[in-house]
Design a protein around this motif. Structure first.
Motif, PDB file in Angstrom:
ATOM      1  N   ILE A  99       0.872  -1.169   0.000  1.00  0.00           N
ATOM      2  CA  ILE A  99       0.000   0.000   0.000  1.00  0.00           C
ATOM      3  C   ILE A  99       0.910   1.220   0.000  1.00  0.00           C
ATOM      4  O   ILE A  99       1.843   1.302   0.810  1.00  0.00           O
ATOM      5  CB  ILE A  99      -0.922  -0.011   1.234  1.00  0.00           C
ATOM      6  N   PRO A 100       0.713   2.167  -0.900  1.00  0.00           N
ATOM      7  CA  PRO A 100       1.663   3.279  -1.035  1.00  0.00           C
ATOM      8  C   PRO A 100       1.819   4.092   0.245  1.00  0.00           C
ATOM      9  O   PRO A 100       0.912   4.181   1.074  1.00  0.00           O
ATOM     10  CB  PRO A 100       1.049   4.126  -2.158  1.00  0.00           C
ATOM     11  N   GLU A 101       2.993   4.689   0.392  1.00  0.00           N
ATOM     12  CA  GLU A 101       3.237   5.586   1.518  1.00  0.00           C
ATOM     13  C   GLU A 101       2.250   6.748   1.489  1.00  0.00           C
ATOM     14  O   GLU A 101       1.856   7.245   0.442  1.00  0.00           O
ATOM     15  CB  GLU A 101       4.652   6.151   1.457  1.00  0.00           C
ATOM     16  N   GLY A 102       1.895   7.192   2.684  1.00  0.00           N
ATOM     17  CA  GLY A 102       0.964   8.305   2.815  1.00  0.00           C
ATOM     18  C   GLY A 102      -0.486   7.879   2.914  1.00  0.00           C
ATOM     19  O   GLY A 102      -1.325   8.684   3.334  1.00  0.00           O
ATOM     20  N   ARG A 103      -0.799   6.628   2.550  1.00  0.00           N
ATOM     21  CA  ARG A 103      -2.186   6.174   2.606  1.00  0.00           C
ATOM     22  C   ARG A 103      -2.589   5.850   4.049  1.00  0.00           C
ATOM     23  O   ARG A 103      -1.783   5.401   4.860  1.00  0.00           O
ATOM     24  CB  ARG A 103      -2.397   4.916   1.756  1.00  0.00           C
ATOM     25  N   VAL A 104      -3.860   6.054   4.349  1.00  0.00           N
ATOM     26  CA  VAL A 104      -4.429   5.596   5.618  1.00  0.00           C
ATOM     27  C   VAL A 104      -4.495   4.070   5.592  1.00  0.00           C
ATOM     28  O   VAL A 104      -4.879   3.473   4.588  1.00  0.00           O
ATOM     29  CB  VAL A 104      -5.832   6.194   5.820  1.00  0.00           C
ATOM     30  N   VAL A 105      -4.103   3.436   6.699  1.00  0.00           N
ATOM     31  CA  VAL A 105      -4.094   1.976   6.787  1.00  0.00           C
ATOM     32  C   VAL A 105      -4.677   1.536   8.125  1.00  0.00           C
ATOM     33  O   VAL A 105      -4.753   2.321   9.087  1.00  0.00           O
ATOM     34  CB  VAL A 105      -2.680   1.393   6.603  1.00  0.00           C
ATOM     35  N   HIS A 106      -5.059   0.248   8.190  1.00  0.00           N
ATOM     36  CA  HIS A 106      -5.801  -0.268   9.334  1.00  0.00           C
ATOM     37  C   HIS A 106      -5.265  -1.639   9.747  1.00  0.00           C
ATOM     38  O   HIS A 106      -4.560  -2.304   8.978  1.00  0.00           O
ATOM     39  CB  HIS A 106      -7.282  -0.358   8.975  1.00  0.00           C
ATOM     40  N   PRO A 107      -5.610  -2.090  10.963  1.00  0.00           N
ATOM     41  CA  PRO A 107      -5.098  -3.378  11.460  1.00  0.00           C
ATOM     42  C   PRO A 107      -5.520  -4.558  10.588  1.00  0.00           C
ATOM     43  O   PRO A 107      -6.594  -4.553   9.960  1.00  0.00           O
ATOM     44  CB  PRO A 107      -5.730  -3.500  12.855  1.00  0.00           C
ATOM     45  N   ASP A 108      -4.651  -5.582  10.569  1.00  0.00           N
ATOM     46  CA  ASP A 108      -4.890  -6.863   9.899  1.00  0.00           C
ATOM     47  C   ASP A 108      -4.908  -6.764   8.382  1.00  0.00           C
ATOM     48  O   ASP A 108      -5.188  -7.749   7.700  1.00  0.00           O
ATOM     49  CB  ASP A 108      -6.201  -7.508  10.381  1.00  0.00           C
ATOM     50  N   VAL A 109      -4.617  -5.603   7.840  1.00  0.00           N
ATOM     51  CA  VAL A 109      -4.568  -5.422   6.389  1.00  0.00           C
ATOM     52  C   VAL A 109      -3.117  -5.554   5.923  1.00  0.00           C
ATOM     53  O   VAL A 109      -2.235  -4.896   6.475  1.00  0.00           O
ATOM     54  CB  VAL A 109      -5.113  -4.031   5.998  1.00  0.00           C
ATOM     55  N   PRO A 110      -2.837  -6.392   4.927  1.00  0.00           N
ATOM     56  CA  PRO A 110      -1.458  -6.488   4.426  1.00  0.00           C
ATOM     57  C   PRO A 110      -0.984  -5.135   3.890  1.00  0.00           C
ATOM     58  O   PRO A 110      -1.557  -4.607   2.929  1.00  0.00           O
ATOM     59  CB  PRO A 110      -1.556  -7.518   3.295  1.00  0.00           C
ATOM     60  N   LEU A 111       0.044  -4.591   4.518  1.00  0.00           N
ATOM     61  CA  LEU A 111       0.621  -3.328   4.060  1.00  0.00           C
ATOM     62  C   LEU A 111       1.729  -3.567   3.054  1.00  0.00           C
ATOM     63  O   LEU A 111       1.924  -2.775   2.132  1.00  0.00           O
ATOM     64  CB  LEU A 111       1.190  -2.538   5.245  1.00  0.00           C
ATOM     65  N   THR A 112       2.470  -4.663   3.268  1.00  0.00           N
ATOM     66  CA  THR A 112       3.606  -5.004   2.423  1.00  0.00           C
ATOM     67  C   THR A 112       3.578  -6.505   2.201  1.00  0.00           C
ATOM     68  O   THR A 112       3.439  -7.271   3.153  1.00  0.00           O
ATOM     69  CB  THR A 112       4.939  -4.624   3.096  1.00  0.00           C
ATOM     70  N   VAL A 113       3.688  -6.922   0.947  1.00  0.00           N
ATOM     71  CA  VAL A 113       3.669  -8.342   0.587  1.00  0.00           C
ATOM     72  C   VAL A 113       4.987  -8.659  -0.115  1.00  0.00           C
ATOM     73  O   VAL A 113       5.346  -8.004  -1.093  1.00  0.00           O
ATOM     74  CB  VAL A 113       2.477  -8.670  -0.331  1.00  0.00           C
ATOM     75  N   VAL A 114       5.690  -9.657   0.392  1.00  0.00           N
ATOM     76  CA  VAL A 114       6.996 -10.052  -0.142  1.00  0.00           C
ATOM     77  C   VAL A 114       6.872 -11.458  -0.713  1.00  0.00           C
ATOM     78  O   VAL A 114       6.369 -12.365  -0.052  1.00  0.00           O
ATOM     79  CB  VAL A 114       8.075 -10.025   0.961  1.00  0.00           C
ATOM     80  N   ARG A 115       7.334 -11.629  -1.946  1.00  0.00           N
ATOM     81  CA  ARG A 115       7.301 -12.953  -2.578  1.00  0.00           C
ATOM     82  C   ARG A 115       8.665 -13.256  -3.186  1.00  0.00           C
ATOM     83  O   ARG A 115       9.252 -12.401  -3.847  1.00  0.00           O
ATOM     84  CB  ARG A 115       6.217 -13.020  -3.650  1.00  0.00           C
ATOM     85  N   GLY A 116       9.152 -14.479  -2.943  1.00  0.00           N
ATOM     86  CA  GLY A 116      10.437 -14.881  -3.505  1.00  0.00           C
ATOM     87  C   GLY A 116      11.007 -16.047  -2.743  1.00  0.00           C
ATOM     88  O   GLY A 116      10.307 -16.703  -1.959  1.00  0.00           O
ATOM     89  N   PRO A 117      12.298 -16.358  -2.931  1.00  0.00           N
ATOM     90  CA  PRO A 117      12.927 -17.497  -2.271  1.00  0.00           C
ATOM     91  C   PRO A 117      12.780 -17.440  -0.750  1.00  0.00           C
ATOM     92  O   PRO A 117      12.983 -16.393  -0.132  1.00  0.00           O
ATOM     93  CB  PRO A 117      14.390 -17.394  -2.690  1.00  0.00           C
TER      94      PRO A 117
END
Length: 548
Positions: free
Chosen positions: A146-164
């Motif tokens: 979720i881009p910086e500066g956006r309003v965010v809330h609990p239990d919501v994925p803010l950053t998702v990392v995929r890879g090895p």
């Protein structure tokens, strides 16, 4: 109904460049670092268990297994006497910079090679260290956020990392370090911005912050709502003018020299005639400080200069502001600024404004005019997030690849609220007929709520809390997660501070007024789609009983 976008964006990945100055380096530039600083801030800027797990994955042949992790927080900050009803996302640009610059060095490997266990055995083997030296970077990881500066809330994925798997594991600690603190401070600053209305808010926390982490805190404060900072280097890098006036030491010096407070003020005005803002409470605020400031201001005015104002740093700030303005206005300085400082936070500012509104008319002072002239210098309580010193941000494995499919991963807790919501998810923000954000909805990718005539919203943990929304009841649906890195390559712009501030302001204005309350805010709803809810319950049953 307007649909802002439908589903996760299918993007054509392209390399984006970004200015290191724009991102504002939190680290010392490599040419200025000592060997120890490189060890402290490079690949080993992680917890030991991340590396020991990575070695286990390597030995078991799981280190390259594709995996997906999510970063989210569980609770809003609770400051004791007042609580947050939303947070502001921040820190992403610094995380991206760290990921792109960091890779294993010979010094890192030798440091790990020297480690010994309780029986004197080496902790890390040569086979793992050889792999880490060759592959110990984050070029194979992809990231959505979720881009910086956006309003965010609990239990919501803010950053998702995929890879090895191994590299995603090593990233956990630096990611949490670089994101959680900035979110915490940006949130505090947003609350200050709310209560300060149109007045300036100055970030003064460098002296009281967590060492060089004060740069991160200052940046987050500027995203969250502070207008300027006293941090000279940070301000320059972000394209702002640093703000500040003199300290008590200036007046103390002139007192010690036998020349007095007035001489100190005159000296300051001589050097800074067009930027003269005087600290008036070193001796006697109303008895000498303000009268001496007026004397200097009158001299400046005769020379064709316009004084800026005064700063009050102790005592009953509301009362002193009223009396100071009364004296300044009588002398013809009704356009000067009154800077208030000294352990301010959002609740203190709220109380000051309330007191001025009640007391100013009693002294013949226009309360509204005075409140508009105030500037707030906020230091310790902002940079330390007084009352809530850390964000409850976590980083959890949610899915692993098995063959050609992705298998969701579950973590069960005795506390239902801490049981993980598994799987590859998309985050949607739902806006009601007023255009206000009414809920964040987590769906399984590739579910698209825009294609559903009825939306079934489930509480993440309580099976009794659910509701149904007709699509016609919503004015818009907006997917929040945006691709940031694709296998280490930047695939989106990382905007400058004005864009981040505009995002924050727009999102806060789209919150219900109850959610924006300083004390006991209304609960903002974060929900799971029916498909995601059912998957979560199935995995819980399977983990507990062995049966679906």
């Amino acid at each position: 109904m307007r649909i802002i976008a439908s589903g996760k964006a299918k993007v054509k990945y392209k390399q984006h460049t970004h200015s290191l100055a724009r991102l504002c380096l939190y680290r010392i530039m490599p040419s200025m670092q000592t060997n120890q600083q490189r060890l402290l801030e490079g690949l080993l800027f992680t917890d030991q268990y991340q590396l020991t797990m990575a070695q286990l994955y390597f030995r078991m042949g799981l280190h390259l297994r594709p995996a997906q992790f999510e970063h989210f927080f569980r609770r809003y900050p609770d400051y004791g006497s007042h609580q947050a009803g939303y947070c502001i996302n921040a820190g992403l640009a610094w995380l991206v910079e760290w990921m792109q610059q960091t890779r294993a060095t010979d010094a890192d490997i030798e440091a790990l090679r020297s480690q010994r266990g309780p029986a004197g055995e080496r902790v890390f083997g040569d086979d793992f260290l050889a792999w880490l030296r060759a592959e110990g970077n984050f070029a194979s990881l992809s990231l959505e956020a979720i881009p910086e500066g956006r309003v965010v809330h609990p239990d919501v994925p803010l950053t998702v990392v995929r890879g090895p798997m191994a590299l995603g594991q090593i990233l956990e600690t630096p990611l949490l370090n670089l994101l959680n603190y900035q979110i915490l401070i940006a949130t505090k600053a947003a609350r200050l911005r709310e209560v300060a209305r149109d007045s300036l808010v100055l970030e003064f926390g460098l002296r009281r912050g967590p060492e060089r982490g004060s740069n991160a805190g200052g940046r987050a404060a500027l995203i969250g709502g502070a207008d300027f900072s006293s941090n000279t280097g940070l301000s320059h890098v972000l394209g702002l003018d640093a703000k500040g006036t003199h300290a008590h030491a200036l007046v103390q010096l002139y007192l010690a020299l036998g020349e007095g407070e007035l001489a100190a003020f005159r000296a300051y005005a001589d050097v800074y005639p067009d930027n003269c803002l005087l600290l008036v409470d070193t001796v006697d605020t109303l008895g000498s400080g303000v009268p001496n400031a007026i004397t200097v201001f009158e001299a400046l005015r005769r020379r064709g200069h316009r004084p800026i104002g005064i700063r009050l740093d102790s005592g009953d700030l509301a009362y002193l502001a009223i009396q100071s303005v009364k004296m300044l206005d009588a002398a013809g300085f009704s356009d000067t600024t009154i800077v208030l400082s000294n352990d301010l936070d959002e609740l203190t500012i709220w109380q000051i404004i309330t007191q001025i509104a009640e007391e100013a008319p009693r002294y013949g002072v226009d309360a509204d005019h005075l409140i508009r002239r105030l500037t707030y210098g906020v230091g310790t309580r902002l940079i330390t997030s007084r009352g809530q010193g850390a964000l409850d941000g976590v980083y959890k494995l949610v899915s692993v690849q098995t063959g050609d499919t992705w298998t969701p991963a579950i973590k069960i807790s005795e506390t239902a609220a801490k049981t993980l919501t598994p799987g590859d998810k998309t985050v949607w923000r739902l806006y009601d007929e007023r255009g206000k954000a009414t809920a964040d909805l987590l769906t399984l990718d590739p579910e698209n709520p825009a294609e559903m005539p009825l939306l079934s919203l489930h509480h993440p943990a309580d099976p009794l809390l659910q509701r149904t929304l007709a699509r016609s009841e919503l004015s818009a649906l907006e997917p929040l997660l945006t691709p940031v890195l694709h296998e280490g390559r930047l695939v989106t712009d990382l905007p400058d501070l004005p864009v981040l501030r505009a995002r924050r302001q727009a999102d806060v204005e789209r919150l219900d007024p109850g959610v924006r309350r300083l004390v006991t805010p209304h609960i903002y709803h974060v929900s799971l789609s029916e498909t995601l809810w059912n998957l979560k319950q199935t995995l819980i049953r399977k983990a507990k009983t062995g049966r679906e």
